[in-house]
Scaffold this motif. Structure first.
Motif, PDB file in Angstrom:
ATOM      1  N   VAL A 443       0.843  -1.201   0.000  1.00 54.83           N
ATOM      2  CA  VAL A 443       0.000   0.000   0.000  1.00 54.83           C
ATOM      3  C   VAL A 443       0.873   1.243   0.000  1.00 54.83           C
ATOM      4  N   ALA A 444       1.894   1.233   0.832  1.00 57.57           N
ATOM      5  CA  ALA A 444       2.778   2.398   0.917  1.00 57.57           C
ATOM      6  C   ALA A 444       3.585   2.575  -0.364  1.00 57.57           C
ATOM      7  N   ALA A 445       4.102   1.478  -0.920  1.00 55.93           N
ATOM      8  CA  ALA A 445       4.943   1.570  -2.112  1.00 55.93           C
ATOM      9  C   ALA A 445       4.164   2.053  -3.321  1.00 55.93           C
ATOM     10  N   LEU A 480      -1.305  -2.142  -8.848  1.00 57.52           N
ATOM     11  CA  LEU A 480       0.127  -2.224  -8.542  1.00 57.52           C
ATOM     12  C   LEU A 480       0.347  -2.755  -7.131  1.00 57.52           C
ATOM     13  N   ALA A 481      -0.460  -2.293  -6.182  1.00 63.28           N
ATOM     14  CA  ALA A 481      -0.331  -2.788  -4.803  1.00 63.28           C
ATOM     15  C   ALA A 481      -0.573  -4.280  -4.738  1.00 63.28           C
ATOM     16  N   ARG A 482      -1.536  -4.783  -5.492  1.00 64.36           N
ATOM     17  CA  ARG A 482      -1.812  -6.223  -5.526  1.00 64.36           C
ATOM     18  C   ARG A 482      -0.606  -6.991  -6.060  1.00 64.36           C
ATOM     19  N   ALA A 483       0.029  -6.451  -7.114  1.00 69.50           N
ATOM     20  CA  ALA A 483       1.198  -7.120  -7.685  1.00 69.50           C
ATOM     21  C   ALA A 483       2.354  -7.135  -6.700  1.00 69.50           C
ATOM     22  N   LEU A 484       2.584  -6.019  -6.016  1.00 69.32           N
ATOM     23  CA  LEU A 484       3.695  -5.937  -5.060  1.00 69.32           C
ATOM     24  C   LEU A 484       3.452  -6.825  -3.845  1.00 69.32           C
ATOM     25  N   ALA A 485       2.195  -6.970  -3.441  1.00 71.93           N
ATOM     26  CA  ALA A 485       1.873  -7.757  -2.239  1.00 71.93           C
ATOM     27  C   ALA A 485       2.130  -9.241  -2.446  1.00 71.93           C
ATOM     28  N   THR A 486       2.193  -9.702  -3.694  1.00 72.93           N
ATOM     29  CA  THR A 486       2.446 -11.133  -3.930  1.00 72.93           C
ATOM     30  C   THR A 486       3.873 -11.521  -3.571  1.00 72.93           C
ATOM     31  N   ASP A 487       4.805 -10.547  -3.637  1.00 73.88           N
ATOM     32  CA  ASP A 487       6.213 -10.804  -3.301  1.00 73.88           C
ATOM     33  C   ASP A 487       6.763 -11.990  -4.090  1.00 73.88           C
ATOM     34  N   THR A 488       6.440 -12.039  -5.375  1.00 73.68           N
ATOM     35  CA  THR A 488       6.875 -13.154  -6.225  1.00 73.68           C
ATOM     36  C   THR A 488       8.352 -13.027  -6.583  1.00 73.68           C
ATOM     37  N   ASP A 489       8.965 -14.150  -6.990  1.00 72.25           N
ATOM     38  CA  ASP A 489      10.389 -14.146  -7.344  1.00 72.25           C
ATOM     39  C   ASP A 489      10.681 -13.214  -8.508  1.00 72.25           C
ATOM     40  N   VAL A 490       9.829 -13.295  -9.548  1.00 69.93           N
ATOM     41  CA  VAL A 490       9.997 -12.454 -10.731  1.00 69.93           C
ATOM     42  C   VAL A 490       8.710 -11.661 -10.929  1.00 69.93           C
ATOM     43  N   LEU A 491       8.828 -10.342 -10.904  1.00 71.88           N
ATOM     44  CA  LEU A 491       7.671  -9.476 -11.095  1.00 71.88           C
ATOM     45  C   LEU A 491       7.876  -8.664 -12.363  1.00 71.88           C
ATOM     46  N   VAL A 492       6.902  -8.758 -13.281  1.00 73.15           N
ATOM     47  CA  VAL A 492       6.936  -7.994 -14.528  1.00 73.15           C
ATOM     48  C   VAL A 492       5.771  -7.004 -14.494  1.00 73.15           C
ATOM     49  N   LEU A 493       6.100  -5.729 -14.582  1.00 77.85           N
ATOM     50  CA  LEU A 493       5.083  -4.679 -14.562  1.00 77.85           C
ATOM     51  C   LEU A 493       5.030  -4.018 -15.930  1.00 77.85           C
ATOM     52  N   HIS A 494       3.823  -3.936 -16.493  1.00 78.39           N
ATOM     53  CA  HIS A 494       3.643  -3.324 -17.810  1.00 78.39           C
ATOM     54  C   HIS A 494       2.956  -1.978 -17.631  1.00 78.39           C
ATOM     55  N   ASP A 495       3.705  -0.893 -17.849  1.00 76.35           N
ATOM     56  CA  ASP A 495       3.174   0.474 -17.733  1.00 76.35           C
ATOM     57  C   ASP A 495       2.363   0.655 -16.451  1.00 76.35           C
ATOM     58  N   PRO A 496       2.997   0.549 -15.281  1.00 72.33           N
ATOM     59  CA  PRO A 496       2.236   0.602 -14.029  1.00 72.33           C
ATOM     60  C   PRO A 496       1.856   2.000 -13.562  1.00 72.33           C
ATOM     61  N   THR A 497       2.333   3.072 -14.247  1.00 76.43           N
ATOM     62  CA  THR A 497       2.104   4.426 -13.725  1.00 76.43           C
ATOM     63  C   THR A 497       1.564   5.384 -14.776  1.00 76.43           C
ATOM     64  N   THR A 498       0.938   4.886 -15.833  1.00 80.00           N
ATOM     65  CA  THR A 498       0.489   5.777 -16.910  1.00 80.00           C
ATOM     66  C   THR A 498      -0.651   6.696 -16.485  1.00 80.00           C
ATOM     67  N   ALA A 499      -1.360   6.337 -15.415  1.00 83.51           N
ATOM     68  CA  ALA A 499      -2.535   7.126 -15.013  1.00 83.51           C
ATOM     69  C   ALA A 499      -2.279   7.963 -13.759  1.00 83.51           C
ATOM     70  N   VAL A 500      -1.027   8.096 -13.320  1.00 90.20           N
ATOM     71  CA  VAL A 500      -0.721   8.881 -12.120  1.00 90.20           C
ATOM     72  C   VAL A 500       0.086  10.109 -12.511  1.00 90.20           C
ATOM     73  N   ASP A 501       0.070  11.129 -11.654  1.00 90.54           N
ATOM     74  CA  ASP A 501       0.787  12.366 -11.953  1.00 90.54           C
ATOM     75  C   ASP A 501       2.292  12.167 -11.789  1.00 90.54           C
ATOM     76  N   ALA A 502       3.062  13.137 -12.277  1.00 87.73           N
ATOM     77  CA  ALA A 502       4.517  13.009 -12.321  1.00 87.73           C
ATOM     78  C   ALA A 502       5.140  12.897 -10.933  1.00 87.73           C
ATOM     79  N   VAL A 503       4.631  13.669  -9.967  1.00 91.93           N
ATOM     80  CA  VAL A 503       5.186  13.623  -8.618  1.00 91.93           C
ATOM     81  C   VAL A 503       4.954  12.249  -7.997  1.00 91.93           C
ATOM     82  N   THR A 504       3.729  11.759  -8.092  1.00 91.79           N
ATOM     83  CA  THR A 504       3.411  10.428  -7.554  1.00 91.79           C
ATOM     84  C   THR A 504       4.225   9.362  -8.258  1.00 91.79           C
ATOM     85  N   GLU A 505       4.423   9.532  -9.574  1.00 90.17           N
ATOM     86  CA  GLU A 505       5.189   8.561 -10.347  1.00 90.17           C
ATOM     87  C   GLU A 505       6.623   8.469  -9.836  1.00 90.17           C
ATOM     88  N   GLN A 506       7.219   9.603  -9.488  1.00 88.74           N
ATOM     89  CA  GLN A 506       8.580   9.597  -8.947  1.00 88.74           C
ATOM     90  C   GLN A 506       8.638   8.803  -7.647  1.00 88.74           C
TER      91      GLN A 506
END
Length: 567
Positions: A443-445, A480-506
């Motif tokens: 949630v925090a990440a 994105l929080a759901r993907a991070l919470a799985t803590d899987t060995d290999v995580l592939v993220l496809h465009d995870p921040t296209t809908a967030v503002d630039a500050v939040t994206e950083q």
């Protein structure tokens, strides 16, 4: 493409019906006995009346009359109890069988290995509901058919004992009626199958429109979408009218033929009584049976129609249940560590792409063409069978084709840019299994803390279907929080921040790098923030790796890269 051998091995609808009958053989046997007793009791009633009239007119005994009334009461009691318990058994078996097929169709749709079915999700939904219910009707139809046959046979025998011509008339009339109606029942089966297919297509269209409702609102495509659905729905309506016409013709023909048979029996019995060949009691029995026999004849003549409808629905269920898997997974497990290797993969826009991601590295992939990014994500997510592309993908030193589906899903998670949000709570969307130990960190990440803090329910805040009460950025961060919470060995993220503002994206980019430190992470993106947070950036141009290095190194040395990712 389905091969002829696979096509021949598919399970036809008749096998599904046989399975349903075999699984409910006990309930159907008891139901047949009880419904047979019901029909026998119903048939015995006019026979008993005829015997009472005949006996009373000859002997005029009060005791015999009382005994006859008691016999009628026993018949009525048998009819009532046998109907009550027989229908209870059959309807319980029917609903249980329908539940079984609904669950089985749903299980096929939820299997990790997709099936080779040319059906949309809305069509599968119709198969899992209406077709499952109609297929299960066979459990109730067969006992009703047999019990109706028992009733007709008892009536024919009773009339035959009074006069052979009456019994033969009933048997010949029944055969003639069923012969005529069998032709119409085949038409009903084919029409019903087509109706179910068109209703399913309309359901699939609705599902597609609901999924794309927000974009439709955005560019004003609501009216065009409405017209598109209306056209599909009109086709379903027209077919429903066709089915109704066929059903109406069937019901009208059945009723008319049954009435003709009943009238023929009554008139023949009247003529025989007038001629003195049968007695008054036999006449009463014949007229009573002629009136009564219309009901079991109606049931008897209706059953072929329901059998054909069940067969049509079973054939549609077979499309899902018997469809082969698009791939045959292996049985091996990858070695621990989480290294990922793409070796000369050619698929779609990928033109022999080759790279490897060592275990524990945070790698970003900048794809100049969106199609390249989408095809790479599909290959890594095993949405494409390993034998459908050239080259090899290795996980932990083993080829994907050698690994079991469970092992791949356990070690690799590919989170799409349009991840689905489900009705439930924020918590159930982040941790569907309820076993993750990283929910607060995820949630925090993902910077979802503001959404949690916004509602007094916190993580228990109710999320509507498809996240309709969340903004686009909130839905993306929740995924994105759901993907991070799985803590899987290999995580592939496809465009995870296209809908967030630039500050939040950083902040999100920095948090992903920190939370996933020491775990293999691949981000397919054009976001400068995520590219800068990665240990290494791979550049994909025209389907191959054209450059690699850190984000800042590439900005300094590759002008095309700078123009593509700087914003």
């Amino acid at each position: 493409m389905t091969t002829p051998d696979v096509q021949r091995s598919r399970r036809p609808g008749s096998d599904i019906l046989r399975t349903a009958i075999r699984r409910n053989a006990g309930a159907m046997a008891w139901g047949t006995v009880l419904m047979g007793m019901y029909q026998a009791g119903e048939t015995a009633f006019p026979i008993a009346l005829g015997l009472i009239v005949e006996h009373t007119m000859q002997h005029r005994s009060t005791g015999a009359l009382v005994l006859s009334v008691a016999a009628l009461a026993a018949i009525i009691t048998t009819v009532s109890l046998s109907w009550r318990f027989g229908m209870r058994i059959l309807q319980k078996a029917n609903t249980t069988e329908a539940h079984h097929w609904r669950v089985q169709v749903a299980a096929c749709g939820l299997q990790p290995v997709a099936r080779d079915v040319d059906l949309k999700s809305g069509e599968v939904l119709t198969i899992a509901t209406e077709d499952a219910d109609q297929t299960a009707d066979i459990v109730e139809v067969v006992p009703m058919l047999i019990s109706s046959m028992v009733s007709v046979l008892i009536a024919a025998v009773a009339l035959g004992l009074a006069d052979l011509r009456l019994g033969l008339l009933v048997m010949a009339g029944t055969v003639a009626i069923l012969s005529v109606l069998s032709v119409l029942s085949k038409r009903i089966g084919s029409s019903t199958k087509e109706q179910q297919a068109r209703v399913a297509r309309a359901g699939a269209k609705v599902a597609d429109l609901i999924t794309g409702l927000r974009p439709l609102h955005g560019f004003g495509g609501n009216h065009a979408a409405f017209l598109s659905y209306r056209a599909v729905s009109s086709q379903a309506r027209q077919q429903a009218v066709t089915v109704a016409k066929v059903n109406g013709a069937y019901a009208g023909t059945a009723l008319g033929l049954n009435a003709v048979l009943a009238a023929s029996v009554s008139l023949t019995a009247g003529w025989l009584a007038f001629d003195g060949q049968i007695g008054i009691g036999d006449l009463v029995m014949a007229v009573g049976l002629a009136q009564f026999i219309m009901e079991p004849l109606r049931l008897f003549s209706d059953m072929p129609k329901y059998v054909m409808m069940a067969r049509a629905s079973a054939e549609r269920m077979a499309l899902v249940l018997s469809a082969p898997a698009v791939a045959d997974p292996g049985t091996e497990r990858p070695a621990p560590g989480g290294d990922l290797e793409i070796d000369c993969v050619r698929y779609g826009a990928l033109q022999g792409v080759k790279f490897d991601v060592p275990a524990g590295e945070f790698t970003a992939i900048a794809a100049y063409q969106p199609r390249v990014a989408a095809d790479l994500a599909a290959v890594l997510a095993v949405k494409v069978a390993p034998d459908a592309y050239e080259g090899v993908v290795r996980l932990g030193g083993r080829e994907l084709a050698e690994l079991s589906v469970e092992a791949v899903r356990e070690h690799v998670l590919v989170n799409p840019y349009d991840g689905e949000i489900f009705a439930g709570t924020l918590r159930s969307n982040i941790d569907p299994s309820g076993t993750s130990r990283l929910v607060p960190e995820a949630v925090a990440a993902s910077m979802l803390t503001d959404v949690v803090a916004l509602h007094r329910q916190g993580l228990d805040y109710e999320v509507r279907d498809r996240g309709s009460n969340l903004s686009g950025g909130q839905r993306q961060r929740l995924s994105l929080a759901r993907a991070l919470a799985t803590d899987t060995d290999v995580l592939v993220l496809h465009d995870p921040t296209t809908a967030v503002d630039a500050v939040t994206e950083q902040l999100v980019a920095r948090n992903i790098a920190e939370l996933r430190r020491g775990r293999t992470t691949v981000v397919i993106t054009s976001s400068p923030a995520l590219l800068d947070a990665a240990d290494r950036v791979l550049v994909l141009g025209d389907g191959v790796v054209t450059a690699q290095g850190t984000h800042r190194e590439l900005l300094a040395t590759d002008r095309a890269y700078g123009l593509a990712v700087t914003r």
